[in-house]
Write a protein that holds these residues in place. Structure first.
Motif, short mmCIF file in Angstrom:
data_model
loop_
_atom_site.label_atom_id
_atom_site.label_comp_id
_atom_site.label_asym_id
_atom_site.label_seq_id
_atom_site.Cartn_x
_atom_site.Cartn_y
_atom_site.Cartn_z
N GLU A 22 -6.59 57.63 42.13
CA GLU A 22 -6.83 59.05 41.90
C GLU A 22 -5.99 59.57 40.74
OE1 GLU A 22 -9.21 61.06 43.19
OE2 GLU A 22 -9.91 59.19 44.10
N ASP A 23 -4.74 59.10 40.65
CA ASP A 23 -3.88 59.49 39.53
C ASP A 23 -4.49 59.02 38.20
OD1 ASP A 23 -2.08 60.57 41.29
OD2 ASP A 23 -0.66 58.89 41.18
N LEU A 24 -4.99 57.80 38.18
CA LEU A 24 -5.61 57.27 36.96
C LEU A 24 -6.88 58.03 36.60
CD1 LEU A 24 -5.11 53.44 37.52
CD2 LEU A 24 -3.97 54.87 35.82
N LYS A 25 -7.67 58.39 37.61
CA LYS A 25 -8.87 59.20 37.35
C LYS A 25 -8.50 60.53 36.72
CE LYS A 25 -11.88 57.59 41.10
NZ LYS A 25 -12.52 58.04 42.36
N ALA A 26 -7.47 61.17 37.27
CA ALA A 26 -7.04 62.47 36.74
C ALA A 26 -6.54 62.32 35.31
CB ALA A 26 -5.97 63.08 37.63
N GLN A 27 -5.76 61.27 35.05
CA GLN A 27 -5.25 61.05 33.70
C GLN A 27 -6.39 60.77 32.73
OE1 GLN A 27 -2.36 57.93 34.08
NE2 GLN A 27 -0.84 59.25 35.02
N LEU A 28 -7.38 59.99 33.17
CA LEU A 28 -8.53 59.70 32.32
C LEU A 28 -9.31 60.98 32.01
CD1 LEU A 28 -10.34 57.68 30.87
CD2 LEU A 28 -11.58 57.37 33.04
N ALA A 29 -9.48 61.84 33.02
CA ALA A 29 -10.19 63.10 32.79
C ALA A 29 -9.44 63.97 31.78
CB ALA A 29 -10.37 63.85 34.11
N GLN A 30 -8.10 64.02 31.91
CA GLN A 30 -7.30 64.80 30.97
C GLN A 30 -7.41 64.23 29.55
OE1 GLN A 30 -3.48 64.48 32.91
NE2 GLN A 30 -3.57 66.60 33.63
N LEU A 31 -7.34 62.91 29.42
CA LEU A 31 -7.43 62.30 28.10
C LEU A 31 -8.82 62.50 27.50
CD1 LEU A 31 -5.44 59.00 28.69
CD2 LEU A 31 -4.76 60.95 27.28
N THR A 32 -9.87 62.40 28.32
CA THR A 32 -11.23 62.62 27.84
C THR A 32 -11.38 64.04 27.31
OG1 THR A 32 -12.09 61.00 29.42
CG2 THR A 32 -13.67 62.58 28.51
N THR A 33 -10.84 65.01 28.06
CA THR A 33 -10.90 66.40 27.62
C THR A 33 -10.12 66.59 26.32
OG1 THR A 33 -11.07 67.12 29.90
CG2 THR A 33 -10.37 68.78 28.31
N LEU A 34 -8.96 65.96 26.23
CA LEU A 34 -8.14 66.06 25.01
C LEU A 34 -8.87 65.46 23.82
CD1 LEU A 34 -5.47 66.81 23.65
CD2 LEU A 34 -4.58 64.59 24.37
N VAL A 35 -9.49 64.29 24.00
CA VAL A 35 -10.23 63.66 22.91
C VAL A 35 -11.38 64.54 22.47
CG1 VAL A 35 -11.76 61.71 22.34
CG2 VAL A 35 -9.57 61.30 23.45
N LYS A 36 -12.11 65.12 23.42
CA LYS A 36 -13.22 66.01 23.07
C LYS A 36 -12.72 67.23 22.31
CE LYS A 36 -16.46 64.71 26.68
NZ LYS A 36 -17.16 65.14 27.89
N THR A 37 -11.58 67.76 22.73
CA THR A 37 -11.01 68.92 22.06
C THR A 37 -10.59 68.57 20.64
OG1 THR A 37 -10.21 69.81 24.15
CG2 THR A 37 -9.17 70.66 22.16
N LEU A 38 -9.92 67.43 20.50
CA LEU A 38 -9.42 67.04 19.18
C LEU A 38 -10.52 66.62 18.22
CD1 LEU A 38 -6.24 65.04 20.24
CD2 LEU A 38 -6.34 67.33 19.25
N THR A 39 -11.60 66.07 18.76
CA THR A 39 -12.69 65.61 17.89
C THR A 39 -13.81 66.62 17.78
OG1 THR A 39 -13.81 64.48 19.71
CG2 THR A 39 -12.23 63.18 18.40
#
Length: 193
Positions: A22-39
């Motif tokens: 669950e921690d990894l899922k949450a981290q992946l969701a945060q990173l996905t959102t960050l990548v979408k924001t940055l790109t």
């Protein structure tokens, strides 16, 4: 003759594995959102932002700064005072009534914790983590468990231990009369409001 085994093998799953997933899922969701924001999230190559995107990113950065305040010791007045007032409210409203038992020689607490800069720093860090880890949208449902394990428990051990910032703050050993945590003065009276 069939290629399938007669019995299904038994698998042993480690106890903390589901929390880790669950921690990894949450981290992946945060990173996905960050990548979408940055790109820009529109399939453009990284670093190919337009002037409009740059202006929008500047506005988003200002909003993020208020949404996620910096560490309290990096703030100057009046931001420091506002953040301290909010921290006092959280400590008195959540931490003290929910987690602190009567102070003792083994578990110290000072009702004037705001006068201990180390305590302010540690409690602020715990509060920032609490804000993030109690939101299922950002951390999944294991966030509170992670907050207790990784943030609250170690901070309380450091704060309340015999060598912590409250080492001289037990009943009778300090010049200021100490009270039980349930009787901590109101944040509003302490701030002068």
């Amino acid at each position: 003759m069939s290629d399938e085994p007669d019995e299904a093998p038994e698998f042993s799953v480690p106890v903390g594995m589901f929390e880790d997933i669950e921690d990894l899922k949450a981290q992946l969701a945060q990173l996905t959102t960050l990548v979408k924001t940055l790109t820009g999230g529109d399939g453009a190559e990284p670093g190919e932002a337009s002037a409009d995107d740059a202006a929008a990113d500047g506005e988003a950065a200002e909003e993020d700064e208020w949404q996620y305040p910096p560490f309290i010791l990096l703030l100057d007045p009046p931001e420091y005072d506002d953040e301290l007032r909010a921290l006092i409210e959280w400590v008195e409203g959540v931490l003290v009534p929910g987690y602190l038992a009567e102070p003792s020689a083994d578990a110290r607490w000072c009702h004037l914790w705001v006068e201990h800069s180390v305590a302010v720093a540690r409690l602020h860090a715990v509060w920032l983590a609490w804000q993030e880890l109690t939101d299922p949208a950002s951390c999944g449902y294991t966030g509170p468990s992670v907050w207790h394990r990784d943030h609250l428990d170690p901070a309380l051990r450091e704060l309340r231990g015999s060598s912590g910032p409250f080492a001289g703050c037990t009943k009778g050993e300090h010049q200021i009369e100490h009270r039980l945590p349930a009787l901590v003065p109101s944040a509003w009276r302490m701030s002068g409001n």
